[in-house]
Scaffold this motif. Structure first.
Motif, short mmCIF file in Angstrom:
data_model
loop_
_atom_site.label_atom_id
_atom_site.label_comp_id
_atom_site.label_asym_id
_atom_site.label_seq_id
_atom_site.Cartn_x
_atom_site.Cartn_y
_atom_site.Cartn_z
N VAL A 293 25.36 16.49 31.99
CA VAL A 293 25.65 16.67 30.57
C VAL A 293 27.14 16.90 30.36
O VAL A 293 27.75 16.36 29.43
N THR A 294 27.75 17.68 31.21
CA THR A 294 29.17 17.97 31.07
C THR A 294 30.01 16.70 31.22
O THR A 294 30.96 16.45 30.45
N VAL A 295 29.67 15.86 32.18
CA VAL A 295 30.41 14.61 32.39
C VAL A 295 30.24 13.68 31.19
O VAL A 295 31.20 13.02 30.74
N CYS A 296 29.04 13.62 30.64
CA CYS A 296 28.81 12.74 29.48
C CYS A 296 29.62 13.19 28.27
O CYS A 296 30.15 12.35 27.51
N ILE A 297 29.75 14.46 28.07
CA ILE A 297 30.52 14.96 26.93
C ILE A 297 32.00 14.66 27.11
O ILE A 297 32.70 14.23 26.17
N ILE A 298 32.50 14.85 28.29
CA ILE A 298 33.93 14.66 28.54
C ILE A 298 34.31 13.18 28.46
O ILE A 298 35.34 12.79 27.88
N TYR A 299 33.49 12.31 29.02
CA TYR A 299 33.84 10.89 29.12
C TYR A 299 32.96 10.04 28.18
O TYR A 299 32.60 8.89 28.50
N ARG A 300 32.63 10.53 27.00
CA ARG A 300 31.73 9.80 26.10
C ARG A 300 32.36 8.49 25.57
O ARG A 300 31.70 7.47 25.44
#
Length: 396
Positions: free
Chosen positions: A364-371
């Motif tokens: 989830v954290t990666v998706c938010i940062i690199y959306r």
């Protein structure tokens, strides 16, 4: 004639059986002169290195191992040398403090400058002594370097005898001190005989007062008495945890074990309520002696057909002695009906759950940062621009 000779020889032996530097004095009987041979060596100054205290009478005494030399009338010669100096013959004319008595060299008194090597020569035989004269401690009633140490166990026999055999005929009075405090005064040969207690520990000084040539001298003999504890006594202790919960099932039996290190006369016992429980039984005590000479005791408590009234009840095991007691407690608790999850399965499940949770959080954290990057990557992958499709739809 033979009787008179035997008595004279015994009298000679008595004079030779005297030594101020020995811890004990044994007076032989003239009825048995065979003891003189055994005591002759102890009466002589056989030690090659000797220490004396300045200001006190002192002597060196020679005794030959040859019976023929002892019967000789020749008194021999005494000589002294200090450092690199040559030997100088000693006699009363050389110093008023020097005296010759049979085969003994006497000092009245010995002084610091008497330190040196002394020689006694009789015929072809010569014996040597090295004498070291130390200063008297003027701040105390005794000199620490001239103390005889003696250890005794508590409650064992302790004897301190104030006796000076060599100067016995010249002693006027004797006083006994403990830690420089007078215990006995003007008593002939004071003696302490008792069972040792810890308060008896200390320095005991025997001070002999004697006259010689119109002058008063004193000789001090000090004992350092150390009272040791009873080596066979130990503080009893129960082995294992002091408080124990024991899981049991109703209707089953259980045995509670109690072990202790203790003394031979100590007591090991169980205490539980009024002791009227019919299903509670004490086993016979077992005692064995360890290789160190200590006692190991064990006593078990057997509870048969465990009932509700046996649960959550304290069973105490106690060891008692003159020095105190030690107690160990047991409480019976009901064992759980449902079997618990095996430990290895529980641990493995917890690890998998934690790792899964961490993975989800990271995703989830990666998706938010690199959306934004993910959207562009999706357009490139699909070769489709949703923005143009929407515009064409509007025109149409």
């Amino acid at each position: 004639m033979e009787m008179g000779m035997d008595k004279s020889m015994c009298h000679l032996g008595l004079l030779q059986l005297e030594s101020f530097f020995e811890k004990a004095y044994i007076e032989p009987s003239c009825k048995d002169c065979r003891d003189l041979a055994a005591g002759r060596k102890s009466s002589c100054t056989s030690r090659p290195h000797i220490t004396a205290v300045e200001g006190e009478p002192f002597y060196l005494k020679y005794c030959s191992s040859s019976r023929a030399h002892e019967l000789e009338t020749n008194t021999g010669r005494w000589q002294k040398s200090s450092g690199s100096q040559k030997r100088v013959e000693l006699n009363p004319s050389s110093s008023p403090r020097i005296g010759l008595q049979d085969h003994a060299l006497e000092f009245w008194p010995v002084e610091l400058n008497d330190t040196g090597s002394y020689f006694f020569q009789m015929g072809n035989h010569t014996q040597e002594w090295n004498l070291n004269v130390i200063r008297r401690n003027k701040q105390s009633c005794f000199t620490e370097k001239q103390v005889t140490s003696k250890a005794v166990r508590v409650k064992k026999f302790l004897q301190i005898t104030c006796e000076n055999s060599y100067y016995k005929k010249l002693v006027n009075s004797t006083s006994l001190y403990k830690d420089c405090k007078k215990l006995v005064e003007n008593k002939e040969n004071p003696v302490i005989k008792k069972n040792a207690e810890f308060e008896d520990q200390g320095y005991y000084s025997c001070v002999h007062f004697l006259h010689h040539s119109g002058k008063l001298f004193n000789i001090t003999k000090t004992f350092n008495i150390t009272v040791l504890g009873d080596s066979s006594y130990i503080v009893p202790v129960l082995l294992g945890s002091k408080f124990n919960h024991v899981a049991v099932e109703l209707g089953k039996d259980v045995i509670l074990n109690c072990s202790a290190l203790l003394n031979q006369k100590d007591i090991l016992y169980w205490m539980y309520g009024n002791g009227s429980d019919l299903n509670v039984h004490e086993e016979k005590e077992i005692r064995i002696m360890t290789s160190e000479g200590k006692w190991h005791a064990s006593k078990a408590l057997r509870i048969e057909n465990i009932a509700e009234h046996n649960l959550n009840f304290v069973y105490n095991c106690t060891v008692t002695s003159t020095g105190g007691t030690d107690t160990k407690s047991f409480i019976l608790v009901r064992k759980a009906d449902m079997a618990d999850i095996p430990g290895h399965i529980f641990t493995r499940g917890m690890i998998i759950a934690v790792l899964t949770l961490v993975a989800v959080v990271c995703l989830v954290t990666v998706c938010i940062i690199y959306r934004v990057d993910l959207v562009l990557f999706y357009r490139h992958l699909m070769r489709k621009d949703e923005t143009l499709t929407v515009v064409f739809d509007i025109i149409s």
